[in-house]
Design an enzyme around this catalytic site. Structure first.
Site, PDB file in Angstrom:
ATOM      1  N   LYS B 186      51.290 -54.575  72.856  1.00 52.50           N
ATOM      2  CA  LYS B 186      52.297 -55.655  72.042  1.00 52.50           C
ATOM      3  C   LYS B 186      50.940 -56.820  71.680  1.00 52.50           C
ATOM      4  O   LYS B 186      49.908 -57.308  72.105  1.00 52.50           O
ATOM      5  CB  LYS B 186      52.828 -56.515  73.076  1.00 52.50           C
ATOM      6  CG  LYS B 186      54.090 -55.394  73.559  1.00 52.50           C
ATOM      7  CD  LYS B 186      54.848 -55.788  75.450  1.00 52.50           C
ATOM      8  CE  LYS B 186      54.000 -55.753  76.267  1.00 52.50           C
ATOM      9  NZ  LYS B 186      55.003 -56.252  77.412  1.00 52.50           N
ATOM     10  N   GLY B 265      59.152 -58.959  77.933  1.00 49.63           N
ATOM     11  CA  GLY B 265      57.554 -57.739  78.229  1.00 49.63           C
ATOM     12  C   GLY B 265      58.616 -56.673  79.752  1.00 49.63           C
ATOM     13  O   GLY B 265      59.164 -55.331  78.609  1.00 49.63           O
TER      14      GLY B 265
END
Lengths: 553, 553
Positions: B186, B265
């Site tokens: 990410k 997340g």
């Protein structure tokens, strides 16, 4: 999503059917934001409870402080409080906050024993519940055995058994003395018929009876169509809501034979908390909605696990397919339509006709064929907005459709002037035989169906011509561009569609279509229909320019 | 609801924005059934983590066994694993099950540190993750700092810093050596422009670039309408998906300036697990959908708490207003319509006209006025079904509408015969001047709008007459009844509508309307429109009988 925050203070069920998991699912299904203070972990599945790990009471306090010191909570639901120390921690914390006036309604589900028989509240904690938590609760929601236990602790010591509606009411009257505002006594464990309910309600004429999921008066045909119609002798389930004002309500529902009942108690109390957080008109309303939500959850359940499975918490929600608008894209629905037929859309707005027009190399004969057919098409187009006005239900939409007709009439005026520069007279325009592509597109618009679809069909044209105009205009201002506007015989055409008047009309159309999509919030089936209409019109536009290039009839 | 069970193995966030709470909300929003094994409790809010209570590793094992021995899990997501002992417990349990071949895909979110800087995975547990969990994972989803930490542990000891797309790819190539099937790295912490993405993708021509929420080609007008259009210099967010096959995908999205990022997340990895559980075509598809879900969640968030609030997990769902069908009520939508206008419906089906007709005391003049107007009304009614056929998109609905026209023509035949017994000739029927109530009702039907509304408008009549027929017939068979059919001049009329032919047509109509409601699954605004149509027709029916009783023109 609303920002109605609801807090559950309860145990965790690893299998997800009860405890804070059932609560969080219920909160989500009601559009509420869920927070949770965990009192104990259980290792649990649909077959039973395999283990319990109590959380240290001081850590329960820490969680309470973390949540309540930060979030604006609109309702609190309590479930499994595990043992005396935990119960006391919760009660002390909430009582302190209650006295400072900062607490929302508390719904207390006095969980004592799991359906499978596992003790979830130790004996010595019951007193704390009664003397500490009940007095600050807006509602307590015991089932039959919990109510019996609690009443025997509160009563004169004699055992109070619940075996019918009358003893339920008796017990509720004992429990209300704890100081809670209301008691919801769940009668799921009792065997009752609709006839029983009618007899008792005759005895207590002040009691309100709310029948849920039971067909009422003037529904002979619906009754006749039921595989298992509810009749006087049919077993039903009912709950008793008794309020400190003396108001008594019986909630009656069909009994569902189901093994998907794990977590119904947690779910019901959570749903009441959500309804109150969302501003229910009354406690009775909140309880009735919550009971129906839980009932339908059992009805809509599918088997999960090998034992008593969970109810379906998600029966009351469906996917929302329309994206929110944003600064980087205020037209997400239009984008979705374009992307659903991106290749056809490209073939339309980047058609060879458009490119040659931009270069100024388009053969005059092709343009003349196009502009004559476009004249005929615009007649359909204006009529279609007339149809839209006819299908309107508000003056706003009538006005907006009519404005567009005026715009088309203005466009037609320009058309005629422009055509005359190509040596085409008005009479010649009117006498032009209609090409098949024109008829196909025009007649399709008139046949499109409901007004929502018609808006979408019309937008494919409105937006596409605006897109072409703006694209060519933008390209023309770039370095080393292939678009030449100076000296281009079709310059006027480009400037018309790139111009502020046309572009303004496109923006209004986009707003209309975007708000329509939000307000209709289509199902998947409906969205597929809309995409089909869009793709068809995009294709018809492409064919229209094919016709111009091939000089087709 | 699907019965796709998804399991999260993670920590609990009391404030509900991250941890198993974010996971369960994400599962619910995806229509998946959520179970959860809790590794640790946190006392946490939007301002930070105030405390952590680790769950005893053996109790983590108990929870795992409870869930995995009972439920058919379709995907597993792991989050905060707390410490080495817990990580080892989870790894051992999952590895044992993996080798017996019974485990679904595992998505491992290697949570190490909270956004607020709190350690969520002890140093000594990292090794267990890398050597135990990664090799059995379908995907791992580290952020920048987690990826750097993991890579430095796995690499040759030298520090690997991620500061651009190229170093991201380098790190991903180190991480994939752990044996996981794919790495989703990410890039939210990196500052990148759309131009950067374009440069790098030029360098790696095999890498696929998926732009999400970024307007594409042929959307000049939509771009022109953006308050903040994405351009080459605009900051964007991107994630890198690197698969063990070497396939590389860049997911690019607009950067949203927002403080509602708590739990992103957890949410992303949970959403990937849901997509896989629901049978996504590829991992790339699953990741792309999950990234978009998370992105829109940030976009749609409203402020909750005083610090970094949660994203909105519920942006992709809306209320479903249509109840499921059941044995005790297969017509829940029809019931909803009737109940939404119950008083008007009662005035219609229990009209004085109906009661006098049942008693046989209805004045002959009133009946004759009614039957003549009904003849004229039925012409509208048949035409309305013609309109419905015209608006149909399938041969099934064309056939069903046409069948009804035949039924009306049959009814008209009976009508004429029946009228002749009252001395009314066909010519007289045709010559009857139309009363206002007849015109109002008939013209309203023709003007109703889209075909769904038309189905509902027509059902108010079809169902109502069936209801009246069945009610009178049923009453006539009861003891001490007020309905007298023997010798009643209107007996034939009652038997026509109570008869099997008419009742069969009603049942077909009910089926059509119920399935239409399910398939269209209306928004609240749409449902309100439908209720209005229903109430209007019920009212027009009542007025029709008022007209008959008052002999009105």
């Amino acid at each position: 999503m609303s920002t109605d925050v609801v807090l559950t203070i309860a145990g965790s069920d690893s299998s997800g059917g009860a405890g804070i998991q059932a609560d969080l699912k219920t909160f989500a299904a009601h559009g509420c934001y869920g927070a949770s203070v965990i009192t104990a972990l259980t290792a649990q599945n649909t077959l039973g409870v395999q283990g319990v790990h109590a959380c240290p009471p001081d850590f329960v306090r820490q969680q309470l402080d973390s949540v309540l010191d930060d979030l604006q909570v609109r309702a609190i639901k309590t479930g499994m409080l595990c043992d005396a120390a935990t119960a006391k921690t919760v009660v002390d914390n909430l009582t302190r906050r209650t006295s400072s006036g900062s607490l929302p309604p508390i719904i207390c589900d006095p969980v004592c024993v799991s359906t499978s028989g596992h003790t979830l509240l130790k004996e010595d904690a019951v007193e704390t519940l009664i003397t500490g938590l009940f007095p600050i609760s807006a509602l307590i929601t015991p089932n039959k055995s919990e109510a019996e236990l609690l009443a025997s602790r509160m009563g004169s010591g004699c055992e109070t058994k619940i075996d019918d509606l009358e003893s339920m009411l008796e017990v509720a009257k004992i429990l209300i003395k704890s100081g809670c505002k209301a008691v919801l006594l769940k009668g799921g464990h009792l065997s009752t018929t609709l006839h029983d309910v009618q007899s008792i309600s005759a005895k207590f004429p002040d009691a309100r009876v709310i029948k849920q999921g039971i067909l009422g008066e003037n529904m002979e045909i619906l009754l006749a169509g039921c595989a298992a119609p509810i009749q006087a002798e049919t077993k039903v389930v009912f709950d008793l809501l008794y309020q400190s004002t003396g108001q008594t309500t019986l909630l009656v529902r069909p009994r569902i034979e189901s093994s998907s009942t794990h977590g119904t108690g947690c779910t019901l109390s959570s749903a009441v908390a959500c309804e109150l957080a969302k501003g229910a008109k009354s406690l009775e309303d909140a309880v009735a909605s919550a009971a129906m939500y839980t009932h339908l959850g059992i009805l809509a359940a599918t088997a999960i696990g090998q034992g008593y499975g969970p109810l379906n918490h998600l029966h009351s929600i469906q996917p929302s397919l329309i994206y929110p608008r944003s600064l980087t894209n205020p037209y997400p629905f239009t984008t979705l339509l374009i992307q659903s037929a991106s290749e056809t859309w490209r073939q339309y707005v980047e058609h060879d006709f458009v490119k040659q027009l931009g270069r100024g190399t388009l053969d005059r004969a092709n343009f003349i064929h196009f502009i004559k057919q476009d004249y005929l098409y615009l007649k359909y187009y204006a009529r279609a907005y007339g149809l839209l006005a006819a299908k309107s239900t508000s003056f706003n939409t009538i006005r907006s459709a009519t404005d567009t007709i005026y715009n088309v009439l203005h466009e037609i005026g320009q058309h005629k002037t422009y055509c005359s520069t190509f040596g085409i007279s008005e009479a010649e325009l009117e006498d032009t035989p209609e090409a098949s592509a024109t008829t196909a597109y025009g007649a399709y618009l008139m046949d499109t169906g409901d007004s929502t679809k018609l808006v979408m069909a019309l937008m494919a044209c409105l937006l596409g011509y605006g897109e072409v105009g703006l694209w060519l205009k933008k390209q023309s201002s770039m370095k080393d561009t292939w678009v030449v506007l100076e000296g281009n015989p079709y310059k006027h055409w480009v400037e018309e569609y790139a111009g502020e008047m046309y572009q303004g009309a496109v923006r209004i159309g986009l707003e209309t279509m975007e708000s329509l999509a939000v307000s209709e919030s289509p199902s998947e089936a409906k969205l597929e229909e809309w995409k089909k209409v869009w793709k068809r019109c995009t294709m018809l536009e492409k064919s229209f320019w094919d016709m111009a290039m091939d000089l087709k009839d």
